[in-house]
Design a protein around this motif. Structure first.
Motif, PDB file in Angstrom:
ATOM      1  N   TYR A 427     -75.276  90.247  96.306  1.00 60.06           N
ATOM      2  CA  TYR A 427     -76.179  89.365  95.573  1.00 60.06           C
ATOM      3  C   TYR A 427     -75.518  87.994  95.423  1.00 60.06           C
ATOM      4  O   TYR A 427     -74.372  87.893  94.982  1.00 60.06           O
ATOM      5  CB  TYR A 427     -76.477  89.931  94.182  1.00 60.06           C
ATOM      6  N   LYS A 436     -80.606  88.459  97.840  1.00 58.09           N
ATOM      7  CA  LYS A 436     -80.021  89.770  98.055  1.00 58.09           C
ATOM      8  C   LYS A 436     -79.866  90.017  99.555  1.00 58.09           C
ATOM      9  O   LYS A 436     -80.794  89.792 100.329  1.00 58.09           O
ATOM     10  CB  LYS A 436     -80.916  90.841  97.433  1.00 58.09           C
ATOM     11  N   PHE A 446     -85.402  86.731  94.283  1.00 57.46           N
ATOM     12  CA  PHE A 446     -86.239  86.662  93.092  1.00 57.46           C
ATOM     13  C   PHE A 446     -85.700  85.578  92.171  1.00 57.46           C
ATOM     14  O   PHE A 446     -84.574  85.117  92.321  1.00 57.46           O
ATOM     15  CB  PHE A 446     -86.307  88.020  92.376  1.00 57.46           C
ATOM     16  N   GLY A 496     -85.667  93.266  91.852  1.00 59.59           N
ATOM     17  CA  GLY A 496     -85.897  91.937  91.297  1.00 59.59           C
ATOM     18  C   GLY A 496     -86.979  91.871  90.252  1.00 59.59           C
ATOM     19  O   GLY A 496     -87.397  90.777  89.854  1.00 59.59           O
TER      20      GLY A 496
END
Length: 634
Positions: A427, A436, A446, A496
């Motif tokens: 991440y 990600k 996200f 997310g």
């Protein structure tokens, strides 16, 4: 640091210029290679206090010895030694190369007193003289690179700001100092001075402010005549060594081509070479002021010069030096190289190694996974550079594995802040978005800009947008983000989806251990402890109670304090006291246990930021200002 680097950058270009993992085998020593760990030849002194012990250390250099990170000054001596000032180099900012471009050695570190070296020259005995803007002195090294002394001037009528330096035939030094030229002995005695601020012939344009602006280039020909690039007055002035004005070459002579002159050199035929901040050529001018050649052009190909960018103005080639046979050496800052041209302006070769995918400048954060891989997030919002905003993965020995490519913005990260590895996923926290990656390839993202749940707040600082500061993934795969400017920590599932938020004043870093979430506040360095549902247990570390004062700086409307947090298997808490250049260690009960300011033989941190620990308790430090990752081994 940011203001300092902005100042340094402006000087150079305007004046020239949390995690776990196995660690079964220690990295191997391989000095001189980019990002290979370097171990001191002498055993560092052990640091022991209440069970916290580090007795070895390894350095992962962001810039290798044979790579140029940020070259600002160059000089070629009569023996074909090529000296380059590289301010991003670790353990020696003066790199010496052979005529063939092979790295020889380096010297001139901060422990010698160098702070902001900007120009250098040599005398007939091979002694090296370095002009340092920040220490306001001339540092002297012998021909082997051993530090000898500093030349300082303390006269009340001179504000000593050495910008350029040359040597006359009799060994006296010629120094360009703000708005004047000084002739000085090597003992620091000024024997002659001329110039002064103004627009008249013999004077130099100069402005005193936070950013010193004045003449930027100095050269001496074979007759000891002195050439000055009078930047603000858009002209070149030539003087005898006695200070008598011999010649002025201005825009009327060169048909208005001068905009902001930078460096200047003179060859054996007294042809003049100059760089200009808005041009991507080196201009070659004869003694009559006639333009006889333009060398280079804008681009990344060999023989061309890159643009630094529009944020601070468009700058191409900067510093120059003339070697034997009138070979011309030109610093191409943006492309991190020195290019050599012959006397006819034909490109010959590039100095140093150029293929450097593993290089980085400013490491912000570091992570270590269960396979001993090291993850580095690099970037500084004030630097516009190809080596900036990088996300890298390395082996435990520092060998390059891969560079992560953003899923947005044409593959480039905008302002990455933190990284966390979890199983096969990585991440990356980038400005207002979490990206990600699965097995090195972009998977999902996200976040976004805003105050609503699932979005992240931003702060516009000096025109640089800053967002959330840290990310952590728990054992269940849930993701926690320190949404600093919305004064909260937000929790997401692995896909997310927003789950909850926890109100925290200016969360800078976070760490989850034994179902407790520890949050480091940027306001004053307090560490708050919550359960994973958001219930506040206590102020685990209250700086007033433990008697420690963290370094705090004011940036715009936001307070910036300690930047890194990690907790080992025994519960010891590590905090990077960034602006005091140290690591502070607390016991599992929150008591002050140790302060790590030095390690090894004279090693110090320079704005340490992100921290990470492996399962053996070895500590990794993103040593931001020293352009390296430091591993302290227990």
């Amino acid at each position: 640091m940011k203001k300092l680097m902005l100042f340094l950058f402006m000087i150079i270009v305007m004046l020239s210029g949390c995690t776990s993992g196995d660690q079964t085998n220690p990295p191997v020593q391989n000095e001189g290679e980019t990002l290979q760990p370097v171990e001191d030849t002498q055993k560092p002194q052990q640091q022991k206090d209440k069970g916290v012990l580090f007795d070895e250390f390894v350095v992962y250099n962001g810039i290798g010895d044979d790579v140029l990170g940020y070259p600002v000054g160059i000089h070629v001596d009569e023996h074909n030694n090529i000296y380059v000032i590289d301010i991003f180099s670790v353990r020696g900012m003066i790199k010496r190369f052979s005529l063939q471009g092979e790295f020889i050695d380096k010297f001139g570190s901060k422990t010698d007193g160098l702070q902001m070296p900007i120009d250098l020259t040599t005398d007939s005995q091979g002694n090296v003289y370095v002009a340092d803007l920040d220490s306001r002195s001339i540092h002297v090294f012998d021909s082997r690179g051993n530090y000898e002394r500093a030349i300082e001037f303390t006269g009340e009528d001179t504000n000593f700001i050495p910008r350029n330096i040359e040597v006359l035939k009799d060994g006296k030094l010629v120094i360009l100092n703000f708005d004047e030229v000084l002739i000085m002995t090597t003992d620091g005695e000024i024997v002659r001075r001329f110039g002064g601020s103004g627009t008249k012939p013999g004077q130099f344009g100069a402005e005193g402010s936070e950013f010193y602006l004045g003449p930027n280039g100095l050269a001496v020909d074979q007759d000891d005549n002195i050439y000055v690039a009078d930047t603000l007055n858009k002209r070149i002035q030539v003087f005898s060594r006695e200070g008598r004005l011999l010649k002025v070459i201005d825009n009327d002579d060169v048909e208005g081509v001068f905009t902001q002159l930078l460096h200047i050199e003179v060859d054996s035929n007294k042809n003049i070479y100059v760089t200009d901040s808005e041009l991507y050529h080196v201009l070659k001018i004869n003694q009559q002021g006639k333009m006889i050649d333009r060398i280079g052009g804008m681009g990344n190909k060999e023989g061309s010069f890159g643009t630094i960018g529009s944020r601070y103005g468009n700058y191409g080639p900067t510093a120059l030096s003339i070697g034997n046979d009138d070979l011309l050496y030109v610093i191409d800052v943006y492309n991190h190289r020195v290019e050599c041209f012959d006397s006819k302006g034909e490109f010959l070769y590039v100095l140093g190694r150029q293929e450097t995918p593993e290089a980085f400048i400013y490491p912000r954060n570091v992570d270590v996974d269960s396979n001993n891989s090291i993850y580095i997030v690099g970037g500084d919002a004030f630097m516009e550079d190809p080596l900036n905003f990088k996300v890298l993965r390395l082996d435990s020995d520092g060998s390059f594995i891969t560079e992560y490519i953003s899923g947005y913005n044409s593959g480039e990260f905008v302002n990455p802040q933190d990284i966390f590895s979890f199983k096969d996923y990585v991440y990356v926290l980038d400005l207002d978005m979490v990206q990600k990656f699965l097995n090195g390839s972009f998977d999902i993202s996200f976040g976004g800009r805003g105050k609503e749940a699932g979005y992240f707040g931003l702060l516009d600082l000096y025109g640089i947008v800053k967002g959330p500061s840290a990310i952590f993934v728990d054992d269940e795969g849930d993701v926690y983000v320190a949404d600093k400017y919305n004064n909260r920590v937000q929790k997401f599932d692995s896909a997310g989806r927003f789950l909850m938020e926890i109100k925290v004043p200016k969360p800078q870093e976070l760490f989850i251990k034994d179902n407790s979430m520890f949050v480091l506040s940027a306001v004053d360095g307090t560490i708050y402890r919550y359960d994973v549902k958001g219930k506040l247990f206590d102020k685990f570390i209250n700086t007033e109670e433990v008697g420690i004062e963290f370094g705090i700086i004011q940036e715009g409307s936001d307070m910036e304090g300690p930047q890194g947090l990690a907790i080992d298997a025994l519960g010891n808490v590590y905090v990077s006291d960034t602006f005091n250049n140290r690591i502070v260690v607390f016991s599992p009960e929150g008591e002050l246990e140790k302060v790590i300011e030095t390690f090894g033989e004279g090693e110090t941190f320079n704005e340490p930021r992100g921290l990470a620990l492996d399962r053996e308790g070895n500590l990794y430090v993103a040593d931001f200002g020293n352009h390296r990752i430091v591993k302290l081994i227990k």
